[in-house]
Design an enzyme around this catalytic site. Structure first.
Site, PDB file in Angstrom:
ATOM      1  N   PRO A 143     -30.765  17.895  38.755  1.00 58.40           N
ATOM      2  CA  PRO A 143     -30.043  16.623  38.615  1.00 58.40           C
ATOM      3  C   PRO A 143     -28.533  16.790  38.715  1.00 58.40           C
ATOM      4  CG  PRO A 143     -31.691  16.868  36.878  1.00 58.40           C
ATOM      5  CD  PRO A 143     -31.601  18.192  37.569  1.00 58.40           C
TER       6      PRO A 143
ATOM      7  N   ARG B  13     -38.998  14.898  59.572  1.00 58.21           N
ATOM      8  CA  ARG B  13     -39.138  13.742  60.462  1.00 58.21           C
ATOM      9  C   ARG B  13     -37.996  13.648  61.470  1.00 58.21           C
ATOM     10  NH1 ARG B  13     -36.939   8.988  59.419  1.00 58.21           N
ATOM     11  NH2 ARG B  13     -38.889   7.858  59.772  1.00 58.21           N
TER      12      ARG B  13
ATOM     13  N   ASP C 217     -33.269   4.456  61.793  1.00 61.37           N
ATOM     14  CA  ASP C 217     -33.580   4.341  60.371  1.00 61.37           C
ATOM     15  C   ASP C 217     -32.379   3.859  59.568  1.00 61.37           C
ATOM     16  OD1 ASP C 217     -36.156   5.260  60.689  1.00 61.37           O
ATOM     17  OD2 ASP C 217     -35.656   7.347  60.254  1.00 61.37           O
TER      18      ASP C 217
ATOM     19  N   GLU D 222     -35.712  22.381  30.637  1.00 58.03           N
ATOM     20  CA  GLU D 222     -34.307  22.014  30.432  1.00 58.03           C
ATOM     21  C   GLU D 222     -33.427  22.477  31.590  1.00 58.03           C
ATOM     22  OE1 GLU D 222     -32.585  20.223  27.903  1.00 58.03           O
ATOM     23  OE2 GLU D 222     -34.661  19.564  27.750  1.00 58.03           O
TER      24      GLU D 222
END
Length: 272
Positions: A117, A182, A197, A144
């Site tokens: 994160p 992709r 896209d 953690e």
């Protein structure tokens, strides 16, 4: 799990030509999580065609103690467990070293990306950058997090897929594998699709319609039925601009905009 199909010839990031296949080495405590996504739809076809190879490495296999411990409580106290540095280093270094020996030492060192994160936010631009890389190592954090020495001395990059917390980096790794694969030539049925896209050109993609022409009284816009390709292209561009203006106006500052685009946006602003 590994796609063992013969991969087409490709060129690396310094070769100057478009790459046609990519190899991922994924380091995880839960390799079985990848079975479903890699065995369905586009990723399955890409693996069968040799465009995609995914090798899954269980970090626990590289723990040297009797019980194969891969996490310990944090120094200084606090809740949760922290993934140990030793098995992660051992796994990544062993796998990458064996591959270098097999290649005769000619290949470039792959990036070692820690999924966390705290990493930089994954984007279409980063996906395009990674799609020019022949081989990528993904390290999936858990609990953690990982011992800071992995971040400091092993990882060459850190990526996050959003401003939220998952139970581990496995889902983030799947997202990155999908988004990057992709973009390779031949993976999607329509070779122009990736360029259209959302985010590919700095804008959100506009609306799409298909049969039936009328559904519950909701009609397909006439311009899409007109056969006028120039008018259709103009409508799609304006609808992409409109959708971006309404939902993600922050993207417009980085988008490539023509004089007509800017005039259309000014009209939207006046009527806003």
């Amino acid at each position: 799990m590994d796609s063992s199909a013969e991969a087409p010839e490709r060129n690396g990031p310094r070769g100057g030509l478009r790459q046609t296949s990519i190899d991922f080495d994924v380091f995880t405590l839960f390799p079985d999580m990848f079975n479903g996504p890699l065995d369905e739809s586009m990723l399955k076809r890409a693996r069968e065609d040799g465009a995609l190879s995914v090798r899954l490495h269980n970090i626990r296999d590289y723990a040297t103690d009797k019980h194969h411990v891969t996490d310990e409580p944090p120094y200084g106290g606090g809740g949760g467990m922290v993934m140990k540095a030793e098995p992660i280093f051992a796994a990544v270094e062993a796998v990458l070293a064996s591959s270098e020996e097999g290649a005769g030492g000619d290949e470039l060192d792959p990036p070692v990306i820690l999924l966390t994160p705290q990493g930089r936010l994954f984007s279409q631009e980063i996906a395009q950058e990674l799609a020019r890389t022949p081989r990528i190592a993904l390290v999936c954090g858990r609990y953690e997090g990982v011992d800071e020495r992995v971040r400091q001395h092993l990882a060459t990059d850190e990526l996050s897929i959003g401003d939220y917390v998952l139970t581990g980096g496995e889902l983030a790794a799947m997202v990155i594998i999908d988004a990057v694969t992709r973009l390779l030539p031949g993976v999607l049925g329509d070779p122009t699709a990736p360029a259209q896209d959302s985010h590919a050109r700095g804008l959100l993609e506009g609306p799409h319609y298909t049969r039936p022409q009328s559904y519950r009284g909701w009609e397909v816009p006439e311009v899409l039925l007109s056969g006028d390709h120039a008018a259709v292209a103009r409508w799609r561009r304006e609808e992409a601009l409109r959708r971006t203006f309404e939902r993600r106006p922050d993207l417009l500052s980085k988008a490539e905009l023509s004089r007509d685009d800017r005039a259309f946006l000014r009209r939207l602003w006046r009527n806003h």
